[in-house]
Design a protein around this motif. Structure first.
Motif, PDB file in Angstrom:
ATOM      1  N   ALA A 142       0.816  -1.221   0.000  1.00 39.76           N
ATOM      2  CA  ALA A 142       0.000   0.000   0.000  1.00 39.76           C
ATOM      3  C   ALA A 142       0.848   1.268   0.000  1.00 39.76           C
ATOM      4  O   ALA A 142       0.314   2.361  -0.201  1.00 39.76           O
ATOM      5  CB  ALA A 142      -0.941   0.007   1.198  1.00 39.76           C
ATOM      6  N   THR A 143       2.146   1.141   0.240  1.00 42.15           N
ATOM      7  CA  THR A 143       2.986   2.339   0.149  1.00 42.15           C
ATOM      8  C   THR A 143       3.505   2.506  -1.286  1.00 42.15           C
ATOM      9  O   THR A 143       4.199   3.462  -1.598  1.00 42.15           O
ATOM     10  CB  THR A 143       4.183   2.289   1.126  1.00 42.15           C
ATOM     11  N   GLU A 144       3.159   1.520  -2.126  1.00 42.11           N
ATOM     12  CA  GLU A 144       3.517   1.650  -3.551  1.00 42.11           C
ATOM     13  C   GLU A 144       2.207   1.741  -4.345  1.00 42.11           C
ATOM     14  O   GLU A 144       1.345   2.518  -4.006  1.00 42.11           O
ATOM     15  CB  GLU A 144       4.418   0.482  -3.966  1.00 42.11           C
ATOM     16  N   SER A 145       2.048   0.877  -5.351  1.00 46.38           N
ATOM     17  CA  SER A 145       0.839   1.020  -6.187  1.00 46.38           C
ATOM     18  C   SER A 145      -0.432   0.495  -5.511  1.00 46.38           C
ATOM     19  O   SER A 145      -1.544   0.788  -5.932  1.00 46.38           O
ATOM     20  CB  SER A 145       1.051   0.280  -7.504  1.00 46.38           C
ATOM     21  N   GLY A 146      -0.277  -0.294  -4.428  1.00 45.38           N
ATOM     22  CA  GLY A 146      -1.430  -0.931  -3.781  1.00 45.38           C
ATOM     23  C   GLY A 146      -2.508   0.048  -3.354  1.00 45.38           C
ATOM     24  O   GLY A 146      -3.703  -0.225  -3.508  1.00 45.38           O
ATOM     25  N   ALA A 147      -2.101   1.203  -2.832  1.00 42.15           N
ATOM     26  CA  ALA A 147      -3.081   2.170  -2.319  1.00 42.15           C
ATOM     27  C   ALA A 147      -3.997   2.649  -3.437  1.00 42.15           C
ATOM     28  O   ALA A 147      -5.221   2.694  -3.287  1.00 42.15           O
ATOM     29  CB  ALA A 147      -2.359   3.357  -1.686  1.00 42.15           C
ATOM     30  N   GLU A 148      -3.406   2.989  -4.579  1.00 40.97           N
ATOM     31  CA  GLU A 148      -4.201   3.494  -5.700  1.00 40.97           C
ATOM     32  C   GLU A 148      -5.145   2.397  -6.218  1.00 40.97           C
ATOM     33  O   GLU A 148      -6.320   2.641  -6.507  1.00 40.97           O
ATOM     34  CB  GLU A 148      -3.278   3.976  -6.828  1.00 40.97           C
ATOM     35  N   GLU A 149      -4.610   1.171  -6.313  1.00 44.09           N
ATOM     36  CA  GLU A 149      -5.422   0.067  -6.847  1.00 44.09           C
ATOM     37  C   GLU A 149      -6.608  -0.232  -5.931  1.00 44.09           C
ATOM     38  O   GLU A 149      -7.727  -0.453  -6.389  1.00 44.09           O
ATOM     39  CB  GLU A 149      -4.538  -1.168  -7.049  1.00 44.09           C
ATOM     40  N   VAL A 150      -6.367  -0.193  -4.609  1.00 48.29           N
ATOM     41  CA  VAL A 150      -7.457  -0.426  -3.647  1.00 48.29           C
ATOM     42  C   VAL A 150      -8.500   0.682  -3.774  1.00 48.29           C
ATOM     43  O   VAL A 150      -9.699   0.424  -3.836  1.00 48.29           O
ATOM     44  CB  VAL A 150      -6.914  -0.508  -2.199  1.00 48.29           C
ATOM     45  N   ALA A 151      -8.027   1.939  -3.847  1.00 46.82           N
ATOM     46  CA  ALA A 151      -8.956   3.078  -3.921  1.00 46.82           C
ATOM     47  C   ALA A 151      -9.807   3.013  -5.182  1.00 46.82           C
ATOM     48  O   ALA A 151     -10.967   3.410  -5.178  1.00 46.82           O
ATOM     49  CB  ALA A 151      -8.185   4.389  -3.873  1.00 46.82           C
ATOM     50  N   ARG A 152      -9.224   2.471  -6.264  1.00 42.37           N
ATOM     51  CA  ARG A 152      -9.983   2.376  -7.511  1.00 42.37           C
ATOM     52  C   ARG A 152     -11.029   1.260  -7.424  1.00 42.37           C
ATOM     53  O   ARG A 152     -12.117   1.369  -7.952  1.00 42.37           O
ATOM     54  CB  ARG A 152      -9.005   2.105  -8.673  1.00 42.37           C
ATOM     55  N   PHE A 153     -10.693   0.184  -6.719  1.00 47.15           N
ATOM     56  CA  PHE A 153     -11.568  -0.998  -6.655  1.00 47.15           C
ATOM     57  C   PHE A 153     -12.697  -0.807  -5.641  1.00 47.15           C
ATOM     58  O   PHE A 153     -13.829  -1.212  -5.879  1.00 47.15           O
ATOM     59  CB  PHE A 153     -10.716  -2.199  -6.235  1.00 47.15           C
ATOM     60  N   ALA A 154     -12.364  -0.183  -4.490  1.00 50.57           N
ATOM     61  CA  ALA A 154     -13.299  -0.230  -3.354  1.00 50.57           C
ATOM     62  C   ALA A 154     -13.772   1.144  -2.918  1.00 50.57           C
ATOM     63  O   ALA A 154     -13.065   2.139  -3.096  1.00 50.57           O
ATOM     64  CB  ALA A 154     -12.605  -0.915  -2.168  1.00 50.57           C
TER      65      ALA A 154
END
Ligand SMILES: NC(=O)c1ccc[n+]([C@@H]2O[C@H](COP(=O)([O-])OP(=O)(O)OC[C@H]3O[C@@H](n4cnc5c(N)ncnc54)[C@H](OP(=O)(O)O)[C@@H]3O)[C@@H](O)[C@H]2O)c1
Length: 268
Positions: A45-57
């Motif tokens: 989540a400190t890399e691309s994970g945060a953006e991907e989660v925000a886009r999905f959920a």
């Protein structure tokens, strides 16, 4: 704890694996989530994970250790929109820290859950952030209520909640283990003693929630229940006398208040 919540939500059928995504750091956790059927697993989540989660959920549970939160919040902040609700379970991370980290205006709910959520018997308390709505409270009630008992409190009460229901399962495990040891000492086989001890604790807790002429808000006072099973010169009062002379009551009060104090210390 995050994994326990996911398992609880799935078991309670308030969500399905296809509606859930996760951001994780280690492959080991990824495997465990895949076994639950979760296909959308993103990286750190400190890399691309945060953006991907925000886009999905639209509802994002923040379940990292408190020490990791600052960095994760910083990565999440640019991707937060008015549609997102962030539910943090991180002990000691205040609503103010969450709101400042995510950017003002973000809807935040701070929760203190406990691990029995895994078996639909959790006890959670939550406090609403400045921008959280009554609908957010309903959502959190629904989600956490699906994995056990859930109650709204003021944020300043969350340290006390941490000391009681957050740390409490460990205190009760110690009680179960000690009761089982007592059973073994009195002549029972270990497995019989452990089963009887755990079932006794679970059953006694259920009795508190039974309705009778003395119950208030759906609970019977434990002192009333205790008095009912302690007959004059009987076995139970003999055992209770031992407990009182060992200071067990005070030990539990101190355990909860010390854990609550530690929660406050960790928050800084
Ligand atoms: N345990 C309890 O009984 C309890 C009760 C109430 C509240 N809490 C709170 O729950 C939180 C988690 O505690 P825990 O005991 O469940 O700890 P944990 O098992 O270490 O879980 C932390 C999770 O955060 C993930 N994570 C850490 N850094 C990350 C990053 N940069 N990007 C994506 N994922 C990241 C970890 O992923 P990996 O597995 O991939 O490393 C792991 O899944 C804490 O804040 C704690 O205060 C715990």
């Amino acid at each position: 704890m995050g994994e326990a919540l996911i398992r609880g939500f799935l078991r309670a059928k308030v969500s399905t694996p296809s509606k859930i995504c996760c951001s994780v750091k280690d492959w080991e956790r990824r495997d465990a989530l895949e076994r639950l059927g979760i296909g959308s697993i993103f990286g750190d989540a400190t890399e691309s994970g945060a953006e991907e989660v925000a886009r999905f959920a639209r509802i994002v549970f923040l379940c990292t250790k408190p020490q990791a939160c600052a960095e994760v919040l910083q990565s999440m902040a640019p991707h937060m929109t008015p549609d997102h609700l962030v539910v943090s379970i991180a002990a000691g991370i205040t609503i103010n820290t969450l709101e400042e980290g995510l950017g003002h205006g973000t809807r935040v709910v701070r929760v203190m859950p406990n691990t029995p959520a895994l078996v639909q018997s959790g006890a959670s308390a939550y406090a609403l952030g400045t921008h959280a709505t009554p609908h957010d409270a309903e959502l959190v009630d629904l989600l956490l209520g699906s994995v056990g008992f859930c109650i709204r409190v003021e944020e300043k009460q969350l340290d006390a909640v941490t000391g009681l229901s957050g740390s409490g399962p460990a205190f009760v495990y110690l009680v179960i283990e000690a009761l089982a040891d007592g059973g073994v000492a009195a002549g029972l086989p270990r497995d019989t003693a452990l089963a009887l001890a755990a079932k006794t604790v679970a059953g006694a807790a259920q009795m508190v929630f039974s309705e009778d002429e003395t119950s208030v808000l759906g609970m019977v006072h434990p002192g009333v229940l205790k008095d009912r099973v302690a007959s004059p010169a009987g076995t139970t009062i003999a055992g209770l006398t031992e407990l009182e002379s060992s200071g067990v009551r005070g030990a539990f009060i101190r355990a909860v208040t010390r854990a609550a104090q530690r929660s406050k210390e960790l928050a800084g």
